[in-house]
Design a protein around this motif. Structure first.
Motif, short mmCIF file in Angstrom:
data_model
loop_
_atom_site.label_atom_id
_atom_site.label_comp_id
_atom_site.label_asym_id
_atom_site.label_seq_id
_atom_site.Cartn_x
_atom_site.Cartn_y
_atom_site.Cartn_z
N GLY A 1 0.87 -1.36 0.19
CA GLY A 1 -0.20 -0.34 0.11
C GLY A 1 0.57 0.92 0.27
O GLY A 1 1.85 1.02 0.11
N ASN A 2 0.34 2.06 0.50
CA ASN A 2 0.99 4.04 0.68
C ASN A 2 1.21 4.20 1.97
O ASN A 2 1.62 5.51 1.46
CB ASN A 2 0.28 5.28 -0.60
N ARG A 3 0.95 3.69 2.71
CA ARG A 3 1.02 4.13 4.43
C ARG A 3 2.39 3.04 4.73
O ARG A 3 2.20 2.36 4.87
CB ARG A 3 -0.31 4.00 4.82
N PRO A 4 2.90 4.23 5.10
CA PRO A 4 4.20 2.98 5.16
C PRO A 4 3.82 2.33 7.28
O PRO A 4 3.11 2.93 7.99
CB PRO A 4 5.43 3.69 5.73
N SER A 5 4.74 1.71 7.10
CA SER A 5 4.44 0.08 8.28
C SER A 5 6.61 0.69 9.15
O SER A 5 7.00 0.61 8.32
CB SER A 5 4.87 -0.59 7.90
N PHE A 6 5.68 0.90 10.40
CA PHE A 6 7.49 1.53 10.87
C PHE A 6 7.29 -0.14 11.83
O PHE A 6 8.45 0.68 13.06
CB PHE A 6 7.20 2.41 11.57
N THR A 7 6.75 -0.97 11.68
CA THR A 7 7.33 -2.49 13.09
C THR A 7 8.51 -2.63 12.83
O THR A 7 8.66 -3.01 13.84
CB THR A 7 6.08 -3.42 12.51
N GLU A 8 9.63 -2.06 12.36
CA GLU A 8 10.53 -2.96 11.85
C GLU A 8 11.16 -1.93 12.83
O GLU A 8 12.83 -2.27 13.52
CB GLU A 8 11.37 -3.46 10.52
N ALA A 9 10.76 -0.54 12.81
CA ALA A 9 11.73 0.29 14.20
C ALA A 9 11.69 -0.30 15.63
O ALA A 9 10.57 -0.98 15.65
CB ALA A 9 10.77 1.49 14.35
N GLY A 10 12.26 0.05 15.98
CA GLY A 10 13.02 -0.25 17.45
C GLY A 10 11.57 0.44 18.26
O GLY A 10 11.16 1.18 18.09
N SER A 11 11.20 -0.23 19.35
CA SER A 11 10.82 0.45 20.53
C SER A 11 11.40 1.44 21.21
O SER A 11 11.90 1.76 21.12
CB SER A 11 10.10 -0.64 21.84
N PRO A 12 9.90 3.03 21.00
CA PRO A 12 10.69 3.87 21.55
C PRO A 12 11.82 3.48 22.92
O PRO A 12 12.36 4.72 22.85
CB PRO A 12 9.68 4.55 22.11
N GLU A 13 11.71 2.64 24.12
CA GLU A 13 12.60 2.86 24.82
C GLU A 13 13.85 2.48 24.89
O GLU A 13 14.62 2.74 24.99
CB GLU A 13 11.41 1.23 26.07
N LYS A 14 14.14 0.94 23.83
CA LYS A 14 15.44 0.33 23.16
C LYS A 14 15.93 1.98 22.83
O LYS A 14 16.73 2.05 21.97
CB LYS A 14 14.66 -0.52 22.41
N ALA A 15 15.26 1.91 21.47
CA ALA A 15 15.80 2.97 20.13
C ALA A 15 16.17 4.26 21.57
O ALA A 15 16.99 4.92 20.92
CB ALA A 15 14.58 3.64 19.09
N ASN A 16 15.05 5.31 22.31
CA ASN A 16 16.08 6.29 23.22
C ASN A 16 17.36 5.99 24.01
O ASN A 16 18.60 6.13 23.84
CB ASN A 16 15.03 6.82 23.79
#
Length: 148
Positions: free
Chosen positions: A88-103
């Motif tokens: 589709g045309n709406r990106p998925s961000f499920t591969e991004a790290g959780s906010p806690e882990k990413a921060n």
């Protein structure tokens, strides 16, 4: 982990109209962190990034590193580097790290960079930011831990 590295003559980041980070010559680095990333991943990318020889020497050859030119870093966390646009045309961000882990990893990267580079400025994790830059070259490199 993904680093989008842009060689800049100057760059800044603002939140709510207030400049919170600003550099002259150096790298603007957009940092994407995935669910799979670790401190070891961060260490590899920081080492590679800070060692890149992409500034011109006296002969016009890209032969000088950040340290050689006294360059600075502006580090910006950007989860959208893990956008998946396959369906589709709406990106998925499920591969991004959780906010806690990413921060936590973003803060780790900042500290690792400060051990190697005298001037390290940052954005604000999770904030709506306005990033300005003058790309020198233009010169942009993608470091992707999955391809290293």
């Amino acid at each position: 982990m993904r680093f989008v590295i842009q060689r800049v003559t100057r760059s800044s980041v603002s939140v709510d109209g207030t400049t919170i980070g600003k550099i002259g010559k150096g790298f603007l680095v957009l940092i994407g962190i995935s669910q799979e990333d670790t401190q070891e991943t961060a260490d590899r990318l920081v080492k590679k990034m800070t060692g890149l020889r992409i500034f011109e020497d006296e002969n016009g050859k890209t032969n000088l590193s950040l340290a050689d030119v006294g360059g600075a870093l502006l580090l910006i966390s950007q989860f959208t580097l893990y956008a998946n646009c396959k369906k589709g045309n709406r990106p998925s961000f499920t591969e991004a790290g959780s906010p806690e882990k990413a921060n936590a990893l973003y803060e780790y990267i900042i500290q690792a960079c400060r051990e190697k580079v005298p001037v390290v400025e940052t954005g604000s994790f999770g904030a709506e930011m306005e990033v300005s830059l003058v790309n020198d070259g233009p010169f942009t490199i993608l470091l992707d831990s999955e391809k290293m």
